[in-house]
Design an enzyme around this catalytic site. Structure first.
Site, PDB file in Angstrom:
ATOM      1  N   ALA A 133       0.863  -1.176   0.000  1.00  0.00           N
ATOM      2  CA  ALA A 133       0.000   0.000   0.000  1.00  0.00           C
ATOM      3  C   ALA A 133       0.903   1.230   0.000  1.00  0.00           C
ATOM      4  O   ALA A 133       2.068   1.157   0.404  1.00  0.00           O
ATOM      5  CB  ALA A 133      -0.891  -0.021   1.234  1.00  0.00           C
TER       6      ALA A 133
ATOM      7  N   GLY B  39       0.741  -4.941   1.010  1.00  0.00           N
ATOM      8  CA  GLY B  39      -0.453  -5.055   0.168  1.00  0.00           C
ATOM      9  C   GLY B  39      -0.205  -5.861  -1.110  1.00  0.00           C
ATOM     10  O   GLY B  39      -1.151  -6.400  -1.687  1.00  0.00           O
TER      11      GLY B  39
ATOM     12  N   GLU C 185      -0.449  -9.385  -0.046  1.00  0.00           N
ATOM     13  CA  GLU C 185      -1.877  -9.579   0.257  1.00  0.00           C
ATOM     14  C   GLU C 185      -2.708  -9.698  -1.022  1.00  0.00           C
ATOM     15  O   GLU C 185      -3.626 -10.513  -1.095  1.00  0.00           O
ATOM     16  CB  GLU C 185      -2.365  -8.407   1.123  1.00  0.00           C
ATOM     17  CG  GLU C 185      -1.759  -8.459   2.528  1.00  0.00           C
ATOM     18  CD  GLU C 185      -1.973  -7.183   3.335  1.00  0.00           C
ATOM     19  OE1 GLU C 185      -1.755  -6.079   2.783  1.00  0.00           O
ATOM     20  OE2 GLU C 185      -2.368  -7.284   4.504  1.00  0.00           O
TER      21      GLU C 185
ATOM     22  N   GLU D 263       4.705  -4.606   7.527  1.00  0.00           N
ATOM     23  CA  GLU D 263       3.892  -3.591   8.196  1.00  0.00           C
ATOM     24  C   GLU D 263       4.314  -3.268   9.616  1.00  0.00           C
ATOM     25  O   GLU D 263       4.356  -2.099   9.997  1.00  0.00           O
ATOM     26  CB  GLU D 263       2.405  -3.994   8.168  1.00  0.00           C
ATOM     27  CG  GLU D 263       1.761  -3.864   6.801  1.00  0.00           C
ATOM     28  CD  GLU D 263       1.882  -5.119   5.951  1.00  0.00           C
ATOM     29  OE1 GLU D 263       2.699  -6.002   6.276  1.00  0.00           O
ATOM     30  OE2 GLU D 263       1.154  -5.218   4.952  1.00  0.00           O
TER      31      GLU D 263
HETATM   32  N1  CAA Z   1       4.520   3.201  -1.059  1.00  0.00           N
HETATM   33  C1  CAA Z   1       4.859   4.339  -1.676  1.00  0.00           C
HETATM   34  N2  CAA Z   1       5.921   4.433  -2.494  1.00  0.00           N
HETATM   35  C2  CAA Z   1       6.668   3.326  -2.668  1.00  0.00           C
HETATM   36  C3  CAA Z   1       6.367   2.115  -2.047  1.00  0.00           C
HETATM   37  C4  CAA Z   1       5.225   2.058  -1.210  1.00  0.00           C
HETATM   38  N3  CAA Z   1       4.831   0.936  -0.614  1.00  0.00           N
HETATM   39  N4  CAA Z   1       7.310   1.218  -2.391  1.00  0.00           N
HETATM   40  C5  CAA Z   1       8.161   1.853  -3.216  1.00  0.00           C
HETATM   41  N5  CAA Z   1       7.786   3.129  -3.388  1.00  0.00           N
HETATM   42  C6  CAA Z   1       8.439   4.149  -4.186  1.00  0.00           C
HETATM   43  C7  CAA Z   1       9.684   4.705  -3.481  1.00  0.00           C
HETATM   44  O1  CAA Z   1       9.305   5.691  -2.525  1.00  0.00           O
HETATM   45  C8  CAA Z   1      10.451   5.258  -4.636  1.00  0.00           C
HETATM   46  O2  CAA Z   1       9.895   6.500  -4.996  1.00  0.00           O
HETATM   47  P1  CAA Z   1      10.859   7.743  -5.394  1.00  0.00           P
HETATM   48  O3  CAA Z   1      11.591   7.277  -6.609  1.00  0.00           O
HETATM   49  O4  CAA Z   1       9.902   8.843  -5.637  1.00  0.00           O
HETATM   50  O5  CAA Z   1      11.761   7.947  -4.228  1.00  0.00           O
HETATM   51  C9  CAA Z   1      10.142   4.265  -5.761  1.00  0.00           C
HETATM   52  O6  CAA Z   1       8.951   3.591  -5.370  1.00  0.00           O
HETATM   53  C10 CAA Z   1      11.236   3.242  -5.960  1.00  0.00           C
HETATM   54  O7  CAA Z   1      11.471   2.626  -4.708  1.00  0.00           O
HETATM   55  P2  CAA Z   1      12.938   2.507  -4.045  1.00  0.00           P
HETATM   56  O8  CAA Z   1      13.800   3.622  -4.495  1.00  0.00           O
HETATM   57  O9  CAA Z   1      12.733   2.326  -2.577  1.00  0.00           O
HETATM   58  O10 CAA Z   1      13.446   1.158  -4.728  1.00  0.00           O
HETATM   59  P3  CAA Z   1      14.479   0.109  -4.113  1.00  0.00           P
HETATM   60  O11 CAA Z   1      14.800  -0.836  -5.218  1.00  0.00           O
HETATM   61  O12 CAA Z   1      15.610   0.795  -3.445  1.00  0.00           O
HETATM   62  O13 CAA Z   1      13.670  -0.687  -2.977  1.00  0.00           O
HETATM   63  C11 CAA Z   1      11.743  -1.813  -2.051  1.00  0.00           C
HETATM   64  C12 CAA Z   1      12.551  -1.479  -3.326  1.00  0.00           C
HETATM   65  C13 CAA Z   1      12.586  -2.745  -1.155  1.00  0.00           C
HETATM   66  C14 CAA Z   1      10.490  -2.536  -2.491  1.00  0.00           C
HETATM   67  C15 CAA Z   1      11.415  -0.521  -1.296  1.00  0.00           C
HETATM   68  O14 CAA Z   1      10.839   0.405  -2.197  1.00  0.00           O
HETATM   69  C16 CAA Z   1      10.462  -0.709  -0.167  1.00  0.00           C
HETATM   70  O15 CAA Z   1      10.847  -1.185   0.893  1.00  0.00           O
HETATM   71  N6  CAA Z   1       9.180  -0.314  -0.367  1.00  0.00           N
HETATM   72  C17 CAA Z   1       8.184  -0.375   0.674  1.00  0.00           C
HETATM   73  C18 CAA Z   1       7.717  -1.795   0.912  1.00  0.00           C
HETATM   74  C19 CAA Z   1       6.721  -1.833   2.022  1.00  0.00           C
HETATM   75  O16 CAA Z   1       7.042  -1.544   3.167  1.00  0.00           O
HETATM   76  N7  CAA Z   1       5.475  -2.231   1.719  1.00  0.00           N
HETATM   77  C20 CAA Z   1       4.421  -2.341   2.686  1.00  0.00           C
HETATM   78  C21 CAA Z   1       3.598  -1.096   2.731  1.00  0.00           C
HETATM   79  S1  CAA Z   1       2.462  -1.097   4.053  1.00  0.00           S
HETATM   80  C22 CAA Z   1       1.130  -1.976   3.508  1.00  0.00           C
HETATM   81  O17 CAA Z   1       1.131  -2.548   2.431  1.00  0.00           O
HETATM   82  C23 CAA Z   1      -0.056  -1.968   4.442  1.00  0.00           C
HETATM   83  C24 CAA Z   1      -1.137  -2.887   4.098  1.00  0.00           C
HETATM   84  O18 CAA Z   1      -1.114  -4.053   4.400  1.00  0.00           O
HETATM   85  C25 CAA Z   1      -2.347  -2.399   3.478  1.00  0.00           C
END
Ligand code: CAA
Length: 258
Positions: free
Chosen positions: A63, A108, A111, A131
């Protein structure tokens, strides 16, 4: 449609979450777009769906954290409900849904894949529920579907530690059905969709419903659900076609969904 592409290919269709610059993260708009795309699926002709993510790096990276970062308790709950309602719709959608997991399936994203009937993964897929490391619980069904899919102990380990697992580990623990190279993933998903589409659609639909509804209840109720759905297939053209062909030692004519 904004963040979601839809491509119908004869009797199956491919839904692509297309927000590549944010690794296909699910903001409210993506959820709305996905819901609207599902509204448009013609379930009389489409017999299987494939859901994948745009690009080679990510299925769905969760998400949208920037959208969630400023939500109040009420808004957080509403956002969770929006995702949960959509994912439940996918889980109970009247045709089988295959997740083609082409990279990150975190939060998400994991999920979403679990709301699908079947998960196929590329070698670069990574699954996890990060999360609690962000100060929230999984919110789109992760606490419920992961325990059901891979068992309580392993699921709780993933949920509490936020550890990511790779495609081979996901295969080993039964989270995915098969692993392919990135190039082979979509052809394999499409081949499976075609295989499903060749079978009698009324029977496939009833089988999905029996499996899903039966999982919600005790065995006595579950087999009564199955009996009803089994019965519902009789006197259909497709049932006559399938059984007559068997008795005449030939292939059935193409099933007509009648
Ligand atoms: N939300 C918003 N933006 C996201 C995102 C997310 N979940 N995941 C990645 N992005 C964005 C980054 O912010 C980045 O944007 P910018 O270029 O504007 O900075 C872009 O996507 C590329 O991401 P990274 O530069 O971080 O890429 P990376 O290769 O270095 O890392 C990754 C990849 C390990 C997937 C890392 O992006 C990451 O950890 N993302 C978050 C993963 C996460 O925590 N997901 C769970 C969210 S909570 C949830 O889902 C709740 C629920 O159950 C409903």
């Amino acid at each position: 449609m904004g963040f979601v592409k839809y491509e119908q290919k004869e009797q199956y269709a491919i839904i692509t979450i297309d927000r590549e610059k944010a690794l296909n993260a699910l903001n409210s708009q993506v959820l709305t777009d996905l819901d609207e795309v599902l509204n448009g699926v013609d379930v009389d002709t489409v017999r299987a769906l494939i859901i994948t993510g745009a690009g080679a790096k990510s299925f769905v990276a969760g998400a949208d954290i920037s959208e969630m970062s400023s939500l109040t308790k009420e808004q957080g709950e509403a956002f969770g409900k929006k995702g949960n309602d959509l994912f439940r719709r996918i889980e109970t959608f009247p045709v089988p849904v295959i997740a083609a997991v082409n990279g990150f399936a975190l939060g998400g994203g994991c999920e979403l894949s679990m709301a699908c009937d079947i998960r196929l993964a590329a070698e670069n897929a990574k699954f996890g529920q990060p999360e609690v490391g962000l100060g929230i619980t999984p919110g789109f069904g992760g606490t419920q579907r992961l325990v059901r899919l891979i068992g309580v102990g392993k699921a709780k380990e993933m949920l509490y530690t936020c550890a990511q697992i790779d495609a081979q580990e996901a295969l080993r623990i039964g989270l995915v059905n098969a692993v392919y190279t990135s190039e082979e993933l979509m052809p394999a998903a499409e081949k499976m969709a075609q295989k499903i589409a060749r079978n009698a659609p009324i029977a496939v639909r009833a089988t999905k419903k029996a499996a899903n509804d039966g999982l919600q209840t005790d065995m006595d109720t579950a087999i009564a659900i199955e009996a009803k759905l089994f019965g519902s297939c009789f006197e259909t053209e497709d049932q006559r076609n399938g059984m007559t062909a068997f008795l005449e030692k030939r292939r059935p004519d193409p099933y007509q969904n009648k």
